[in-house]
Design a protein around this motif. Structure first.
Motif, PDB file in Angstrom:
ATOM      1  N   VAL A  76       0.494  -1.350  -0.009  1.00 32.71           N
ATOM      2  CA  VAL A  76      -0.145   0.134   0.729  1.00 32.71           C
ATOM      3  C   VAL A  76       0.964   1.431  -0.167  1.00 32.71           C
ATOM      4  O   VAL A  76       0.130   2.156  -0.733  1.00 32.71           O
ATOM      5  CB  VAL A  76      -0.866   0.225   0.951  1.00 32.71           C
ATOM      6  N   PHE A  77       1.799   1.110   0.693  1.00 37.81           N
ATOM      7  CA  PHE A  77       2.768   2.361   0.584  1.00 37.81           C
ATOM      8  C   PHE A  77       3.905   2.304  -0.252  1.00 37.81           C
ATOM      9  O   PHE A  77       4.832   1.113  -0.828  1.00 37.81           O
ATOM     10  CB  PHE A  77       3.789   2.800   1.832  1.00 37.81           C
ATOM     11  N   LYS A  78       4.357   4.136  -0.137  1.00 34.26           N
ATOM     12  CA  LYS A  78       5.773   3.922  -1.326  1.00 34.26           C
ATOM     13  C   LYS A  78       6.739   3.517  -0.870  1.00 34.26           C
ATOM     14  O   LYS A  78       7.023   3.152   0.923  1.00 34.26           O
ATOM     15  CB  LYS A  78       5.778   4.819  -2.110  1.00 34.26           C
ATOM     16  N   VAL A 100       0.952   6.989   1.395  1.00 38.16           N
ATOM     17  CA  VAL A 100      -0.290   5.575   0.771  1.00 38.16           C
ATOM     18  C   VAL A 100       0.196   6.309  -0.471  1.00 38.16           C
ATOM     19  O   VAL A 100      -0.261   6.761  -1.499  1.00 38.16           O
ATOM     20  CB  VAL A 100      -0.847   5.965   1.465  1.00 38.16           C
ATOM     21  N   PHE A 101       0.341   5.237  -1.578  1.00 40.79           N
ATOM     22  CA  PHE A 101       0.126   5.230  -3.581  1.00 40.79           C
ATOM     23  C   PHE A 101      -0.907   6.511  -3.248  1.00 40.79           C
ATOM     24  O   PHE A 101      -0.277   7.581  -4.030  1.00 40.79           O
ATOM     25  CB  PHE A 101       0.426   3.761  -3.799  1.00 40.79           C
ATOM     26  N   THR A 102      -2.254   5.983  -3.326  1.00 35.74           N
ATOM     27  CA  THR A 102      -4.019   6.220  -3.628  1.00 35.74           C
ATOM     28  C   THR A 102      -4.403   5.535  -2.571  1.00 35.74           C
ATOM     29  O   THR A 102      -4.395   4.682  -2.238  1.00 35.74           O
ATOM     30  CB  THR A 102      -3.788   5.922  -4.930  1.00 35.74           C
ATOM     31  N   ASN A 103      -5.469   6.401  -2.503  1.00 37.00           N
ATOM     32  CA  ASN A 103      -7.054   6.666  -1.809  1.00 37.00           C
ATOM     33  C   ASN A 103      -7.311   4.584  -2.219  1.00 37.00           C
ATOM     34  O   ASN A 103      -8.280   3.837  -0.997  1.00 37.00           O
ATOM     35  CB  ASN A 103      -7.631   7.470  -1.333  1.00 37.00           C
ATOM     36  N   GLU A 104      -7.526   4.834  -3.808  1.00 38.09           N
ATOM     37  CA  GLU A 104      -7.784   3.350  -4.109  1.00 38.09           C
ATOM     38  C   GLU A 104      -6.976   2.114  -3.780  1.00 38.09           C
ATOM     39  O   GLU A 104      -7.666   1.375  -3.260  1.00 38.09           O
ATOM     40  CB  GLU A 104      -8.221   3.856  -5.662  1.00 38.09           C
ATOM     41  N   LEU A 105      -5.706   2.323  -3.998  1.00 35.82           N
ATOM     42  CA  LEU A 105      -5.379   1.296  -3.786  1.00 35.82           C
ATOM     43  C   LEU A 105      -5.438   0.689  -2.101  1.00 35.82           C
ATOM     44  O   LEU A 105      -5.335  -0.017  -1.595  1.00 35.82           O
ATOM     45  CB  LEU A 105      -4.079   1.222  -4.070  1.00 35.82           C
ATOM     46  N   LYS A 136      -6.207  19.770   0.646  1.00 39.90           N
ATOM     47  CA  LYS A 136      -6.044  19.346   1.727  1.00 39.90           C
ATOM     48  C   LYS A 136      -5.684  18.185   2.339  1.00 39.90           C
ATOM     49  O   LYS A 136      -4.444  17.398   2.998  1.00 39.90           O
ATOM     50  CB  LYS A 136      -6.010  21.117   2.790  1.00 39.90           C
ATOM     51  N   SER A 137      -7.191  17.625   2.666  1.00 44.89           N
ATOM     52  CA  SER A 137      -7.152  16.474   3.056  1.00 44.89           C
ATOM     53  C   SER A 137      -6.231  14.743   2.479  1.00 44.89           C
ATOM     54  O   SER A 137      -6.137  14.018   3.048  1.00 44.89           O
ATOM     55  CB  SER A 137      -7.586  16.354   3.949  1.00 44.89           C
ATOM     56  N   ALA A 138      -6.702  14.731   1.332  1.00 44.25           N
ATOM     57  CA  ALA A 138      -7.306  13.934  -0.079  1.00 44.25           C
ATOM     58  C   ALA A 138      -5.590  13.825   0.104  1.00 44.25           C
ATOM     59  O   ALA A 138      -4.957  14.422  -0.492  1.00 44.25           O
ATOM     60  CB  ALA A 138      -7.727  14.187  -0.890  1.00 44.25           C
ATOM     61  N   LEU A 139      -5.374  12.352  -0.164  1.00 43.81           N
ATOM     62  CA  LEU A 139      -4.245  11.955  -0.656  1.00 43.81           C
ATOM     63  C   LEU A 139      -4.041  12.239  -1.952  1.00 43.81           C
ATOM     64  O   LEU A 139      -4.553  11.841  -2.732  1.00 43.81           O
ATOM     65  CB  LEU A 139      -3.407  10.930  -0.123  1.00 43.81           C
ATOM     66  N   LYS A 140      -2.400  12.149  -3.184  1.00 46.88           N
ATOM     67  CA  LYS A 140      -2.738  12.268  -4.323  1.00 46.88           C
ATOM     68  C   LYS A 140      -0.970  11.297  -4.072  1.00 46.88           C
ATOM     69  O   LYS A 140      -0.588  10.647  -3.342  1.00 46.88           O
ATOM     70  CB  LYS A 140      -1.717  13.077  -4.585  1.00 46.88           C
ATOM     71  N   ASN A 141      -1.459  11.687  -5.898  1.00 46.83           N
ATOM     72  CA  ASN A 141      -0.597   9.873  -6.452  1.00 46.83           C
ATOM     73  C   ASN A 141       0.343  10.499  -6.973  1.00 46.83           C
ATOM     74  O   ASN A 141      -0.191  11.587  -8.361  1.00 46.83           O
ATOM     75  CB  ASN A 141      -0.387   8.625  -7.089  1.00 46.83           C
ATOM     76  N   SER A 142       1.235  11.038  -6.773  1.00 44.43           N
ATOM     77  CA  SER A 142       2.940  12.361  -7.047  1.00 44.43           C
ATOM     78  C   SER A 142       2.444  11.947  -8.455  1.00 44.43           C
ATOM     79  O   SER A 142       2.816  12.412  -9.652  1.00 44.43           O
ATOM     80  CB  SER A 142       4.215  12.359  -6.469  1.00 44.43           C
ATOM     81  N   ALA A 143       2.584  10.241  -9.278  1.00 46.62           N
ATOM     82  CA  ALA A 143       2.255  10.208 -10.431  1.00 46.62           C
ATOM     83  C   ALA A 143       1.377  11.038 -12.024  1.00 46.62           C
ATOM     84  O   ALA A 143       1.822  10.391 -12.811  1.00 46.62           O
ATOM     85  CB  ALA A 143       2.664   8.630 -10.478  1.00 46.62           C
ATOM     86  N   ASP A 155       1.489   3.304 -12.715  1.00 46.04           N
ATOM     87  CA  ASP A 155       0.490   3.267 -12.116  1.00 46.04           C
ATOM     88  C   ASP A 155       0.388   1.747 -10.764  1.00 46.04           C
ATOM     89  O   ASP A 155      -0.253   0.565 -11.299  1.00 46.04           O
ATOM     90  CB  ASP A 155      -1.136   2.675 -13.127  1.00 46.04           C
ATOM     91  N   PHE A 156       0.538   1.708  -9.930  1.00 48.54           N
ATOM     92  CA  PHE A 156       0.214   0.745  -9.252  1.00 48.54           C
ATOM     93  C   PHE A 156      -0.863   0.238  -8.713  1.00 48.54           C
ATOM     94  O   PHE A 156      -1.012  -1.383  -8.664  1.00 48.54           O
ATOM     95  CB  PHE A 156       1.498   0.981  -7.606  1.00 48.54           C
ATOM     96  N   VAL A 157      -2.005   1.304  -8.696  1.00 52.69           N
ATOM     97  CA  VAL A 157      -3.293   0.984  -8.347  1.00 52.69           C
ATOM     98  C   VAL A 157      -3.622  -0.389  -9.428  1.00 52.69           C
ATOM     99  O   VAL A 157      -4.029  -1.495  -9.041  1.00 52.69           O
ATOM    100  CB  VAL A 157      -4.017   1.825  -8.277  1.00 52.69           C
ATOM    101  N   ARG A 158      -3.187  -0.523 -11.006  1.00 50.14           N
ATOM    102  CA  ARG A 158      -3.361  -1.104 -12.041  1.00 50.14           C
ATOM    103  C   ARG A 158      -2.514  -2.033 -11.685  1.00 50.14           C
ATOM    104  O   ARG A 158      -3.086  -2.952 -11.562  1.00 50.14           O
ATOM    105  CB  ARG A 158      -2.952  -0.730 -13.831  1.00 50.14           C
ATOM    106  N   ILE A 159      -1.043  -2.299 -11.631  1.00 45.67           N
ATOM    107  CA  ILE A 159      -0.609  -3.482 -11.501  1.00 45.67           C
ATOM    108  C   ILE A 159      -0.974  -3.959  -9.864  1.00 45.67           C
ATOM    109  O   ILE A 159      -1.527  -5.469 -10.519  1.00 45.67           O
ATOM    110  CB  ILE A 159       1.002  -2.844 -10.680  1.00 45.67           C
ATOM    111  N   TYR A 160      -1.484  -3.745  -9.228  1.00 44.16           N
ATOM    112  CA  TYR A 160      -2.204  -4.474  -8.237  1.00 44.16           C
ATOM    113  C   TYR A 160      -3.390  -5.002  -8.434  1.00 44.16           C
ATOM    114  O   TYR A 160      -3.021  -6.661  -8.270  1.00 44.16           O
ATOM    115  CB  TYR A 160      -2.847  -3.835  -6.986  1.00 44.16           C
ATOM    116  N   LYS A 161      -4.409  -4.750  -9.195  1.00 46.38           N
ATOM    117  CA  LYS A 161      -5.541  -4.822  -9.894  1.00 46.38           C
ATOM    118  C   LYS A 161      -4.792  -6.261 -10.569  1.00 46.38           C
ATOM    119  O   LYS A 161      -5.789  -7.266 -10.866  1.00 46.38           O
ATOM    120  CB  LYS A 161      -6.394  -4.083 -10.322  1.00 46.38           C
ATOM    121  N   GLY A 162      -4.221  -5.735 -11.529  1.00 42.01           N
ATOM    122  CA  GLY A 162      -3.741  -7.184 -12.368  1.00 42.01           C
ATOM    123  C   GLY A 162      -2.999  -8.405 -11.754  1.00 42.01           C
ATOM    124  O   GLY A 162      -3.794  -9.431 -12.307  1.00 42.01           O
ATOM    125  N   ILE A 163      -2.268  -8.158 -10.741  1.00 41.15           N
ATOM    126  CA  ILE A 163      -1.825  -8.830 -10.066  1.00 41.15           C
ATOM    127  C   ILE A 163      -3.087 -10.057  -9.415  1.00 41.15           C
ATOM    128  O   ILE A 163      -3.197 -11.394  -9.391  1.00 41.15           O
ATOM    129  CB  ILE A 163      -1.087  -9.091  -9.180  1.00 41.15           C
TER     130      ILE A 163
END
Length: 249
Positions: A76-78, A100-105, A136-143, A155-163
């Motif tokens: 989950v974490f960078k 965190v990578f993204t809220n979604e992940l 100010k409060s929501a996490l962002k994916n710098s990528a 896109d680690f969300v895509r990679i995670y879902k694929g795995i």
């Protein structure tokens, strides 16, 4: 004469090794995140090739020396790298914030964890984050760019879902692919970080996910023995080829 020189070299070598070992000290630390609990993080010492897992409270301890580099890898974490200083060994515990990578992940992993403990204490901040995330409060994916595409990043969300989708197809009756097994522990204690990073060309952010991918193969259970070193490396190499195909699609 040659015998005396050999003995002197051996004594010098032993003293040198002893001096190196003597410099190593126990360091204790804790990884933290202000949004979600931190667990299932691997900590590598890239200098002496040792590794450990953080516990359910995010704490860890390992032998290390000044100027050693610690690498933190998670689902989950960078990933994060820190170089230990003399100051770190004076403190009772070092604290390492993880992003965190993204809220979604994070939400995907939390929902998938069947054995995860309920959140205690003030839960309003989680509700606020889910429904009222602002600049100010929501996490962002710098990528990620504002339109949701990837800008020079992964896109680690895509990679995670694929795995995970691949694991579901291979194990249709299994629901929890994140539960820690002994294989992951075995690998990090018997395979150098350099093998995962240099030989298999895995990024720090990919290591934990790769081990999850490997340990969901039933063959992994048969490779945890003193006589299986070659077979283990061969297994990891072949699984890495599968892993790379999935993450590049």
């Amino acid at each position: 004469m040659k015998t005396k020189i050999s003995i002197l070299l051996m004594v010098f070598f032993c003293q040198f090794n002893y001096a190196q070992i003597a410099k190593a000290k126990l360091i204790q630390g804790q990884v933290r995140n202000d949004i979600i609990p931190v667990e299932n993080v691997i900590v590598f010492n890239t200098k002496d090739h040792t590794a450990t897992n953080v516990n359910v409270y995010g704490s860890f301890e390992m032998m290390a020396s000044v100027n050693d580099t610690l690498v933190f890898s998670s689902l989950v974490f960078k990933s994060k790298r820190i170089v230990l200083t003399e100051e770190d060994f004076i403190k009772p515990k070092i604290f390492v914030p993880l992003e965190v990578f993204t809220n979604e992940l994070a939400e995907i992993v939390i929902k998938a964890r069947k054995d995860m403990s309920p959140i205690n204490g003030n839960t309003q901040r989680y509700v606020d984050l889910q429904y009222f995330g602002d600049e100010k409060s929501a996490l962002k994916n710098s990528a990620m760019t504002p339109d949701g595409t990837i800008d020079k990043g992964t896109d680690f969300v895509r990679i995670y879902k694929g795995i995970i989708n691949t694991l579901r197809k291979r194990n249709p009756e299994k629901t929890d692919f994140h539960k820690e097994t002994s294989f992951s522990d075995y690998v990090i204690h018997h395979v150098d970080y350099s093998v995962l990073s240099n030989n298999l060309k895995l990024k720090d952010d990919e290591i934990k996910l790769f081990l999850v991918f490997c340990e969901n193969d039933s063959k992994s259970r048969t490779l945890m023995g003193s006589n299986s070193e070659f077979q283990l490396l061969d297994f990891l190499t072949n699984k890495n080829k599968e892993f790379k195909k999935i993450i590049t699609n």
